[in-house]
Design an enzyme around this catalytic site. Structure first.
Site, PDB file in Angstrom:
ATOM      1  N   ASP A  93      51.149  60.487  54.392  1.00  0.00           N
ATOM      2  CA  ASP A  93      51.877  60.491  55.669  1.00  0.00           C
ATOM      3  C   ASP A  93      52.125  61.931  56.111  1.00  0.00           C
ATOM      4  O   ASP A  93      53.228  62.298  56.494  1.00  0.00           O
ATOM      5  CB  ASP A  93      53.202  59.719  55.492  1.00  0.00           C
ATOM      6  N   ARG A 129      57.889  75.078  61.560  1.00  0.00           N
ATOM      7  CA  ARG A 129      58.162  74.430  62.826  1.00  0.00           C
ATOM      8  C   ARG A 129      59.650  74.498  63.137  1.00  0.00           C
ATOM      9  O   ARG A 129      60.448  74.902  62.298  1.00  0.00           O
ATOM     10  CB  ARG A 129      57.736  72.965  62.737  1.00  0.00           C
ATOM     11  N   GLU A 163      56.277  67.390  49.739  1.00  0.00           N
ATOM     12  CA  GLU A 163      56.501  67.854  51.108  1.00  0.00           C
ATOM     13  C   GLU A 163      56.290  69.369  51.151  1.00  0.00           C
ATOM     14  O   GLU A 163      56.812  70.089  50.312  1.00  0.00           O
ATOM     15  CB  GLU A 163      57.929  67.467  51.529  1.00  0.00           C
TER      16      GLU A 163
END
Lengths: 295, 206
Positions: free
Chosen positions: A161, A30, A113
């Site tokens: 999350d 991204r 992550e």
């Protein structure tokens, strides 16, 4: 003098109203933006459909949590007393990791992550702190959980999350994944999942959690646009216990802007309220069109 | 009669293109539980599909030299159908084995992708050159025929991609879609063999 004051005014004005990008980079996944608006610094994933903030902090009050959902995550502490091993899937700015390590300096915190650029930005711009006890690893959450299960690891508190408003990693929202999560959850541990489902997905997601964990707790404000799911803990939660924990936690959480008493009133137990149809299809590795259902 | 069998061949080439991309797209979904959804997953899948298609083209071209006919063409489909089935039947144990033996998810996904998709995609890749061989009657039109053939098979691929990803995953389990592709390929293969038997036993492809 007048000129000086005008300059100062204009400087203040620009500081408080205009968002300025202080960092931007394109990662494998991204575009990552760090923006400052006055006292507020935010990590954004720059997608054309929306520029939703993933994580924010107040520059002169870095302890204070900005987002409601981040605050709601701490409802987990009504169920767990003293988390020793914490797993966070989806780092963002590292806010949760920082806060938890301050609250529980002895806790071992593992952050997982997928995007290495996010870890770098968390370090450089959001004071994400690492130590012997607090680590960050670049990996897909699903793979981490599978390997953790093979190594028979157990966590007291797992925070999921990894979803943002625009894209849901569909392999992190299936019955099989939740079963794997359950297998690495300590017997009195709790999973706190930050989810955004205000759509049809809400029902599928609820049915899937229920299929694996049984009754769970929704933590949300009145509109369901944003909820934290608390699942896994087998202890039954009494009002007396909640009150006791609220008293213990209030002074601890105050510096972070978390009003645990108010949050304790937002718990909705599915036990008395199955707010999804009985025949809702459970999401599995075989059937997981979460992004297509999320309208 | 010739035109009708030509239509059949175009239709079969279209369907093989449809199935190849449908399966490739589901590949990402199949690998994700073990190897995640990182960028390298698609790297593994696309690499294996391209590699096996290239071998398939070579083999299909070679096979088309010796007495080409619709029955052999149909058998390629039947073989492809059989080779696609293990993707639905044995994916989990295969991936579990690889997952526990290879720590690095890049090579894990590459190996898993090879184990699951290499053979069936080689067979499916044989269809295009064999179709060209069945359709070409003279060298003057060979380029035009090949162009038309690439057109229908790639159009099939495009439709296979969009229909699978937009609609089929909403209605069916991944395995059900894979088995659906396998059954379709089998039926089409049998159809080609049947047509060959009924009408074309005598016909020689010049």
């Amino acid at each position: 003098m007048v000129l000086y004051m005008l300059m100062l005014l204009s400087l203040l004005f620009s500081n408080f109203s205009v968002a300025k990008a202080i960092h931007s980079e394109r990662s494998l996944y991204r575009n990552i933006l760090v923006e400052e608006t006055g006292n507020l610094r935010c990590l954004k994933f720059d997608e054309k459909s929306s520029q939703s903030s993933q994580s924010c902090m107040y520059i002169n009050e870095p302890k204070k949590l900005v987002f409601n959902y981040t605050k709601l995550v701490f409802s987990s502490l009504l169920l767990i007393e003293d988390p020793k091993k914490v797993l966070i899937i989806g780092l963002g700015g590292g806010t949760l990791s920082n806060t938890i390590s301050e609250l529980y300096p002895k806790a071992i915190i593992e952050n997982i992550e997928i995007d290495p650029a996010v870890i770098k930005v968390a370090r450089d711009y959001f004071y994400f702190k690492e130590s012997a006890k607090v680590t960050a690893k670049v990996q897909d959450g699903r793979i981490f959980i599978k390997r953790a299960a093979l190594k028979k690891q157990q966590f007291d508190w797992i925070i999921l999350d990894a979803f943002n408003g625009d894209y849901i990693p569909e392999h992190l929202l299936t019955k099989e994944f939740f079963e794997e999560l359950k297998s690495v959850l300590a017997s009195d541990g709790v999973i706190a999942a930050n989810t955004f489902s205000s759509s049809k997905l809400y029902e599928h997601e609820s049915a899937t959690y229920y299929a694996v964990f049984g009754d769970f707790i929704n933590v949300s404000r009145k509109n369901h646009s944003n909820r934290i799911i608390l699942a896994g803990n087998k202890n039954t939660l009494t009002q007396a216990h909640i009150n006791k924990r609220v008293n213990e936690l209030t002074p601890l959480l105050l510096p972070y802007g978390v009003n645990i008493k108010a949050i304790s009133q937002m718990l909705h137990f599915t036990k008395n309220n199955h707010d999804w149809p009985e025949n809702t299809k459970v999401l599995t590795d075989q059937y997981s069109p979460a992004n297509l259902l999320n309208f | 009669m010739l035109n009708k069998t030509n239509a059949l061949i175009y239709f079969l080439a279209f369907s093989s293109g449809f199935s190849i991309m449908g399966i490739e797209l589901l590949g990402g979904r199949i690998l994700a539980p073990f190897f995640g959804s990182s960028v390298h997953i698609w790297g593994s899948i696309i690499t294996v599909f391209m590699l096996s298609l290239s071998f398939g083209y070579l083999l299909g071209g070679k096979l088309s030299i010796k007495r080409p006919n619709l029955a052999k063409y149909g058998s390629i489909f039947l073989l492809a159908s059989i080779m696609v089935l293990p993707i639905a039947l044995f994916a989990n144990p295969i991936m579990e084995f690889i997952f526990t033996h290879i720590e690095d998810s890049r090579y894990g996904s590459l190996l898993a992708s090879t184990a699951l998709f290499f053979v069936p995609t080689i067979i499916l890749g044989m269809i295009s050159p064999y179709s060209v061989r069945l359709l070409v009657t003279d060298s003057e039109h060979s380029g035009q025929v090949a162009g038309g053939l690439y057109f229908v098979s790639t159009l099939g691929s495009a439709l296979g991609t969009i229909i699978t990803s937009f609609y089929m995953v909403l209605a069916f389990d991944v395995n059900a879609i894979i088995i659906g592709f396998a059954l379709t390929l089998a039926v089409l293969g049998l159809l080609a063999i049947l047509v060959n038997k009924l009408f074309l036993a005598e016909r020689r492809y010049a």
